[in-house]
Design a protein around this motif. Sequence first.
Motif, mmCIF file in Angstrom:
data_model
loop_
_atom_site.group_PDB
_atom_site.id
_atom_site.type_symbol
_atom_site.label_atom_id
_atom_site.label_comp_id
_atom_site.label_asym_id
_atom_site.label_seq_id
_atom_site.Cartn_x
_atom_site.Cartn_y
_atom_site.Cartn_z
ATOM 1 N N LEU A 1 0.936 -0.935 -0.014
ATOM 2 C CA LEU A 1 -0.415 -0.007 -0.082
ATOM 3 C C LEU A 1 1.055 1.358 -0.331
ATOM 4 O O LEU A 1 0.722 2.124 -0.299
ATOM 5 C CB LEU A 1 -0.892 0.151 1.581
ATOM 6 C CG LEU A 1 -1.545 0.817 1.335
ATOM 7 C CD1 LEU A 1 -2.712 1.408 0.347
ATOM 8 C CD2 LEU A 1 -2.200 0.758 2.449
ATOM 9 N N ILE A 2 1.928 1.298 1.597
ATOM 10 C CA ILE A 2 2.780 2.879 0.518
ATOM 11 C C ILE A 2 3.936 2.044 0.392
ATOM 12 O O ILE A 2 4.817 2.966 0.145
ATOM 13 C CB ILE A 2 2.640 3.222 2.110
ATOM 14 C CG1 ILE A 2 3.277 1.753 3.362
ATOM 15 C CG2 ILE A 2 1.491 3.740 2.855
ATOM 16 C CD1 ILE A 2 4.205 2.401 4.592
ATOM 17 N N GLY A 3 4.547 0.836 -0.030
ATOM 18 C CA GLY A 3 5.796 0.601 -0.730
ATOM 19 C C GLY A 3 6.865 0.591 -0.398
ATOM 20 O O GLY A 3 8.069 1.373 -0.120
ATOM 21 N N ALA A 4 6.382 0.187 1.420
ATOM 22 C CA ALA A 4 7.591 0.362 2.542
ATOM 23 C C ALA A 4 7.560 -0.990 3.286
ATOM 24 O O ALA A 4 6.361 -1.622 3.073
ATOM 25 C CB ALA A 4 7.487 1.560 2.967
ATOM 26 N N THR A 5 8.805 -1.222 3.735
ATOM 27 C CA THR A 5 8.834 -1.978 4.671
ATOM 28 C C THR A 5 9.132 -1.710 6.180
ATOM 29 O O THR A 5 10.071 -0.415 6.160
ATOM 30 C CB THR A 5 9.643 -3.116 4.537
ATOM 31 O OG1 THR A 5 9.808 -3.833 3.140
ATOM 32 C CG2 THR A 5 10.288 -4.131 5.738
ATOM 33 N N VAL A 6 7.551 -1.668 6.932
ATOM 34 C CA VAL A 6 7.879 -1.453 8.541
ATOM 35 C C VAL A 6 7.685 -2.239 9.389
ATOM 36 O O VAL A 6 7.167 -3.982 9.094
ATOM 37 C CB VAL A 6 6.404 -0.951 8.401
ATOM 38 C CG1 VAL A 6 5.984 0.005 9.555
ATOM 39 C CG2 VAL A 6 6.572 0.765 7.016
ATOM 40 N N GLY A 7 8.349 -1.621 10.426
ATOM 41 C CA GLY A 7 8.200 -2.983 11.292
ATOM 42 C C GLY A 7 8.239 -2.917 12.710
ATOM 43 O O GLY A 7 7.976 -1.177 12.912
ATOM 44 N N LEU A 8 7.846 -3.037 13.636
ATOM 45 C CA LEU A 8 7.192 -2.754 15.169
ATOM 46 C C LEU A 8 7.980 -3.219 16.065
ATOM 47 O O LEU A 8 8.885 -4.389 16.154
ATOM 48 C CB LEU A 8 5.573 -3.755 14.980
ATOM 49 C CG LEU A 8 5.773 -3.529 16.907
ATOM 50 C CD1 LEU A 8 5.232 -1.763 17.456
ATOM 51 C CD2 LEU A 8 4.091 -3.799 17.285
#
Length: 560
Positions: free
Chosen positions: A182-189
């Motif tokens: 959706l946002i073209g990114a790899t996101v982590g918590l």
Amino acid sequence: MTRKFESGVRAGACASSVGAVLLLATSLDIEVAHAQAIMRTPTISVPSRTPTISPSIAARAVSVDRGPRGIGTTARVTARLAAPVHPYVHYSPNLYPACTAPYRDADGECLAQSNGDGGGSGKSGKKSAGKGRGNNTPVAANPRTFANEFVAEIDGALSLAEADELARRHGLRRVASENFPLIGATVGLFRIADGRPYDTVRREFAADGSVRSLQPNYRYLLQDQKVAAPTEGDPAQYALAKLRLPQAHALVHGANVTVAVIDSGIDAKHPELANSIADNFDALGSSEGPHVHGTGIAGAIVAHGRLMGSAPEARIIAIRAFGGTTGGAESSSYIILRSLNYAAEHGAQIVNMSFAGPKDAVIERAIAATAARGLVLIAAAGNAGAKSPPLYPAANPNVIAVSATDQQDKLFTASNRGNYIALAAPGVDIFLPAPDGKYQMTSGTSFSAAYVSGVAALLLERNYALKPEALRMTLAKTAHDLGSPGRDDLFGDGEADAYAAVTAIPSDSAAPVAAASGTTKREGGEGRREEPGIRAIEQPSLSSADDKSTVSQTDRPAAR
């Protein structure tokens, strides 16, 4: 002397009375500013019937029974038609945390407030700023975020092992991470694992070359509010009449339109929701059962048994983003991101967001990307009241923010205000399904937003080519003006009018086809803008009461 003596006696008696009241309040642990209303327990008789609902049914009488000490007041509503009784009650927090002026930034957002030394010693924040409990744990519990957690965009080329190593280098633990198309990114918590101060870890982690952006893991709360005082009438009936849904349903029912409900768990087995849940996604990865809030939101949109939703033939993508099987449920930035990503990638045309939180960079980015794909985004304005700063996602310009009204078209006391409010809809004493085949009576901007999501589904069935901006304009143009003449910060353009909105746009002769799984971006987007039916409704928003009144009266049919 006698008069002075009598005056002194009276003053002493008054002081004693005040002291007694204060002592009583203290002993009962009363905090007026933070009191939580509790939903009443209705005993409501509702008959089994076909989906058509007459808006004229009213209750004969209301009586209040007060049980033994310690048991809440129960309202008994006796309707004209006899049917099985379905009592239901729930408790949950309902107000988003607020803050005083010294702790707000230039945008009105709450800033973190220090709790002194963090150890409950009662020392002032100034004297003990930066001190921990002896193990360097961060001070200040911020109700707007999850303690010691970060949401970070990281280098997408990193493997899971490399992401774990990145976390270990900074004293963190990777809770989860994934790529979000959706946002073209790899996101982590990520969560602090070594007890170091939050600000220190944040600075060091943000400076790492593998970290693209970093923010707190913000907290989101469902926007329901309970009302203790009983009222007359069938709440479901009054909401339908206010929105003129029976008239609109003579034309459309929301067929072949998909609404993603990002909420708590939904009871797909409830008779009101039979065959309406097209897909399920648990963004929490939990095994919890259905929740009262999510089930009620789905019912406001698609109920079609004893009750009637605003779009009874719409399809629901049930996305669980809020945890907790009893009471209130909450979510976070990372989970909301997962939910929006799923909705955008799995064919949703409308996204209902009956929750609220602070301004959040990663969620703002996700909402912008979702809107760019052509999805209609609708959110609850919030239940934090008149003094609350704007809450999100409702305050995002890509979102239709909905405030709540009662049966007398008055604004719900707890409803947020602001120039971002687009519309109003019934949200006080709303009769909805609840888990395990039960029913509930509840209030909040959550349910106002859900009703408007259903009305949006009616418009898309009427004309599938309708773009989000044209749909929003149609809802604004045809709304019934409330409050001061013209647009205002309480009701926006006014209370939604489903029938006026549906009849304001031409019917699309082509049968709607659900968007293919994997994308909802419509082909030839700009070419559609020139279609005659769409041009007719893409006009500036009405700003005067006379204009809105003319539209409303012209579209209003004779009494049925």
